[in-house]
Motif scaffolding. Structure first.
Motif, short mmCIF file in Angstrom:
data_model
loop_
_atom_site.label_atom_id
_atom_site.label_comp_id
_atom_site.label_asym_id
_atom_site.label_seq_id
_atom_site.Cartn_x
_atom_site.Cartn_y
_atom_site.Cartn_z
N HIS A 150 -65.75 -50.98 -11.73
CA HIS A 150 -66.53 -51.39 -10.56
C HIS A 150 -67.35 -50.24 -9.99
O HIS A 150 -68.51 -50.43 -9.61
N HIS A 151 -66.74 -49.05 -9.88
CA HIS A 151 -67.31 -48.00 -9.04
C HIS A 151 -67.70 -46.73 -9.78
O HIS A 151 -68.26 -45.82 -9.16
N GLY A 152 -67.37 -46.62 -11.04
CA GLY A 152 -67.77 -45.43 -11.79
C GLY A 152 -66.80 -44.27 -11.63
O GLY A 152 -66.08 -43.93 -12.57
N THR A 153 -66.76 -43.65 -10.45
CA THR A 153 -65.87 -42.51 -10.21
C THR A 153 -65.07 -42.76 -8.92
O THR A 153 -65.27 -42.05 -7.93
N PRO A 154 -64.20 -43.75 -8.90
CA PRO A 154 -63.44 -44.03 -7.68
C PRO A 154 -62.41 -42.94 -7.42
O PRO A 154 -61.98 -42.21 -8.32
N SER A 155 -62.00 -42.84 -6.16
CA SER A 155 -61.01 -41.83 -5.79
C SER A 155 -59.59 -42.23 -6.18
O SER A 155 -58.73 -41.39 -6.40
N GLY A 156 -59.33 -43.54 -6.27
CA GLY A 156 -57.97 -44.03 -6.47
C GLY A 156 -57.31 -44.47 -5.18
O GLY A 156 -56.18 -44.96 -5.18
N LEU A 157 -58.01 -44.30 -4.07
CA LEU A 157 -57.43 -44.63 -2.77
C LEU A 157 -57.22 -46.13 -2.59
O LEU A 157 -56.16 -46.58 -2.14
N ASP A 158 -58.23 -46.94 -2.98
CA ASP A 158 -58.10 -48.38 -2.79
C ASP A 158 -56.91 -48.95 -3.54
O ASP A 158 -56.07 -49.66 -2.97
N ASN A 159 -56.84 -48.66 -4.83
CA ASN A 159 -55.76 -49.24 -5.63
C ASN A 159 -54.40 -48.77 -5.15
O ASN A 159 -53.43 -49.56 -5.09
N THR A 160 -54.28 -47.51 -4.75
CA THR A 160 -52.98 -47.00 -4.31
C THR A 160 -52.51 -47.67 -3.03
O THR A 160 -51.35 -48.10 -2.92
N THR A 161 -53.42 -47.83 -2.07
CA THR A 161 -53.05 -48.46 -0.81
C THR A 161 -52.71 -49.92 -1.00
O THR A 161 -51.72 -50.43 -0.43
N ILE A 162 -53.49 -50.61 -1.83
CA ILE A 162 -53.30 -52.05 -2.03
C ILE A 162 -52.05 -52.34 -2.85
O ILE A 162 -51.28 -53.25 -2.53
N VAL A 163 -51.82 -51.57 -3.89
CA VAL A 163 -50.65 -51.83 -4.74
C VAL A 163 -49.34 -51.57 -3.99
O VAL A 163 -48.41 -52.38 -4.05
N TYR A 164 -49.27 -50.47 -3.24
CA TYR A 164 -48.02 -50.11 -2.58
C TYR A 164 -47.87 -50.74 -1.19
O TYR A 164 -46.78 -50.73 -0.61
N GLU A 165 -48.97 -51.26 -0.64
CA GLU A 165 -48.96 -52.00 0.63
C GLU A 165 -48.31 -51.21 1.77
O GLU A 165 -47.45 -51.71 2.49
N ARG A 166 -48.77 -49.97 1.93
CA ARG A 166 -48.27 -49.15 3.03
C ARG A 166 -49.30 -48.07 3.36
O ARG A 166 -50.11 -47.71 2.50
N PRO A 167 -49.30 -47.57 4.59
CA PRO A 167 -50.25 -46.50 4.93
C PRO A 167 -50.00 -45.27 4.06
O PRO A 167 -48.84 -44.87 3.86
N VAL A 168 -51.06 -44.70 3.56
CA VAL A 168 -50.89 -43.57 2.65
C VAL A 168 -51.82 -42.43 3.03
O VAL A 168 -52.92 -42.63 3.55
N TYR A 169 -51.34 -41.24 2.77
CA TYR A 169 -52.13 -40.01 2.82
C TYR A 169 -52.39 -39.66 1.36
O TYR A 169 -51.45 -39.46 0.58
N PHE A 170 -53.64 -39.60 1.00
CA PHE A 170 -54.00 -39.58 -0.41
C PHE A 170 -54.89 -38.38 -0.70
O PHE A 170 -55.87 -38.14 0.00
N VAL A 171 -54.54 -37.64 -1.74
CA VAL A 171 -55.40 -36.60 -2.29
C VAL A 171 -55.53 -36.89 -3.78
O VAL A 171 -54.52 -37.06 -4.47
N ARG A 172 -56.75 -36.95 -4.24
CA ARG A 172 -56.98 -37.30 -5.64
C ARG A 172 -56.24 -36.35 -6.57
O ARG A 172 -56.35 -35.13 -6.45
N GLY A 173 -55.45 -36.92 -7.47
CA GLY A 173 -54.72 -36.13 -8.44
C GLY A 173 -53.37 -35.63 -7.96
O GLY A 173 -52.64 -35.01 -8.74
N ALA A 174 -53.04 -35.88 -6.69
CA ALA A 174 -51.75 -35.44 -6.13
C ALA A 174 -50.85 -36.65 -5.89
O ALA A 174 -51.35 -37.78 -5.76
N PRO A 175 -49.55 -36.46 -5.81
CA PRO A 175 -48.67 -37.59 -5.52
C PRO A 175 -49.01 -38.21 -4.16
O PRO A 175 -49.34 -37.52 -3.20
N MET A 176 -48.93 -39.53 -4.12
CA MET A 176 -49.17 -40.24 -2.87
C MET A 176 -48.11 -39.86 -1.84
O MET A 176 -46.93 -39.68 -2.17
N GLU A 177 -48.53 -39.75 -0.58
CA GLU A 177 -47.60 -39.48 0.50
C GLU A 177 -47.69 -40.60 1.53
O GLU A 177 -48.78 -41.03 1.90
#
Length: 322
Positions: A150-177
C-alpha cells in the motif's frame, strides 16, 4: 481440505504523536480505535468454487488467484494478497473452497489504518477457517508485508497498533513498548472528508528530506523529542500538557508540508471551542483531526468541528492501563 465457518476482525487506529518522523527512526505513539472495525466472515463454499472475497458495500466480489499469481490491481493488494499470505503461512498450496465477506466501518484513505485492519481481519479469518488460528506475533509481519504494497516504505506503526490492539510506543526496528496510560484520554476524531494517500505524503516528505536534510533533520528530531514528552504526560496523567504537545506536533508537521488549510481550520476550531489540543492524525493533507477534550465538555468541541467542516466526529477514549 476441510474448512469451517469463522470470523476475523481488527480495529482502526489513530496516531497520537510522531507520524512521518517515525519513518526516520524517531518514536511515535498510537492507539487502537475500537469504535470502528473491519469484520470478515468466512464460510465453506461449494466444491471447486475456490476462494472468493465479497465486499457488499461496493457490490464487488473477487476470486483469489493461485498463490504464485500477482496483480497491480488495488483490489488485489487489499484483498487477495492478504489471503495469499495467510495460505502461504499455513503452507497451503492452493486456494481452498472458502467464501469471505468483508464489512467495515473504517473510512478509507483517512489515516485510520483501514488497509492494515482489512489485512489483519482477512488473515485472521482465513487462518481460523482452516482451523489454524494465527497468533499476533505471527500475524504482525504478514500485515506489514501488505502495508508495503500500500505505502511503499511504511513505518510498521499501523500494523503493530492494530494487530496488538493496545497503545504502543513504537520505534522502527525496535521491540514494541506498551504505553501505560494513567488517566482516561478522551479524543474527538473529526473526519475532514478529504481523502489522501499516505504513500504520496510519505514520498513527499522523503523528497523534502533528500533535498534539504540539514533543515529537515532537526524538525524530525524535535518531533521525536516531543514524543518522549508525550509518553511521560500519558503515564503521569498530565493532560493539559499533553494537549499543548499535540499543538506543537501539528505545527512541526506543517513544516513538513503535510498539513492543509482544511486541517488547520479544524484544529483551530477545536482549540477555540475549548479543546486542550489538536492535531491531524495520519498521513496528512486530508483524513482526520484528533482533539483532546475534557469528556464533560466534548459536545461543544464536537459541534465546533462540524461547524468548521468536519463530515463526522467520533468520540473515543484511550483507557488507563498498567
Amino acid at each position: 481440505m476441510r474448512v469451517r465457518t469463522a470470523t476475523g476482525h481488527a480495529p482502526g487506529k489513530i496516531i497520537l504523536f510522531g507520524e512521518h518522523a517515525v519513518v526516520y527512526g524517531q518514536p511515535a505513539i498510537a492507539a487502537p480505535l475500537l469504535a470502528v472495525q473491519v469484520r470478515v466472515e468466512a464460510a465453506p463454499a461449494a466444491p471447486d468454487a475456490g476462494l472468493t472475497i465479497a465486499l457488499p458495500a461496493l457490490n464487488t466480489t473477487i476470486a483469489v488467484p493461485d498463490l504464485t499469481e500477482s496483480s497491480e490491481s488495488p483490489l488485489f493488494d487489499a484483498l487477495a494478497y492478504p489471503a495469499q499470505l495467510a495460505l502461504r503461512a499455513l503452507r497451503v498450496t492452493a486456494p481452498p473452497d472458502l467464501a469471505l465477506t468483508v464489512r467495515s466501518t473504517i473510512p478509507v484513505a483517512s489515516g485510520l489504518g483501514s488497509g492494515a485492519a482489512l489485512a489483519a481481519a482477512i488473515i485472521r479469518a482465513v487462518c481460523a477457517a482452516l482451523d489454524s488460528p494465527i497468533a499476533d506475533d505471527a500475524l504482525n509481519p504478514l500485515v506489514y508485508e501488505v502495508e508495503k504494497r500500500h505505502h511503499g516504505t511504511p513505518s510498521g506503526l499501523d500494523n503493530t497498533t492494530i494487530v496488538y490492539e493496545r497503545p504502543v510506543y513504537f520505534v522502527r526496528g525496535a521491540p514494541m513498548e506498551r504505553v501505560a496510560v494513567a488517566r482516561p484520554v478522551t479524543l474527538l476524531v473529526a473526519d475532514s472528508g478529504i481523502s489522501s494517500s499516505t504513500r504520496v505524503t510519505v514520498g513527499d516528505v522523503r523528497a523534502l528530506h533528500e533535498a534539504d536534510p540539514a533543515r529537515i533533520d532537526p524538525v524530525l528530531a524535535r518531533i521525536g523529542a516531543l514524543v518522549h514528552e508525550a509518553r511521560a504526560a500519558l503515564e503521569t496523567g498530565a493532560l493539559v500538557y499533553l494537549g499543548a504537545l499535540m499543538d506543537k506536533n501539528h505545527a512541526l508537521l506543517d513544516v513538513l508540508t503535510v498539513s492543509s488549510a482544511e486541517l488547520d481550520r479544524l484544529c483551530a476550531a477545536a482549540r477555540d471551542a475549548g479543546a486542550l489540543g489538536a492535531k491531524f492524525s495520519g498521513g496528512g493533507r486530508g483524513g482526520n483531526v484528533i482533539a483532546l477534550v475534557d469528556a464533560a465538555h466534548a459536545d461543544p468541541v464536537a459541534a465546533a468541528l462540524r461547524e468548521a467542516g468536519a463530515v463526522s466526529v467520533l468520540q473515543t477514549t484511550v483507557e488507563p492501563s498498567g
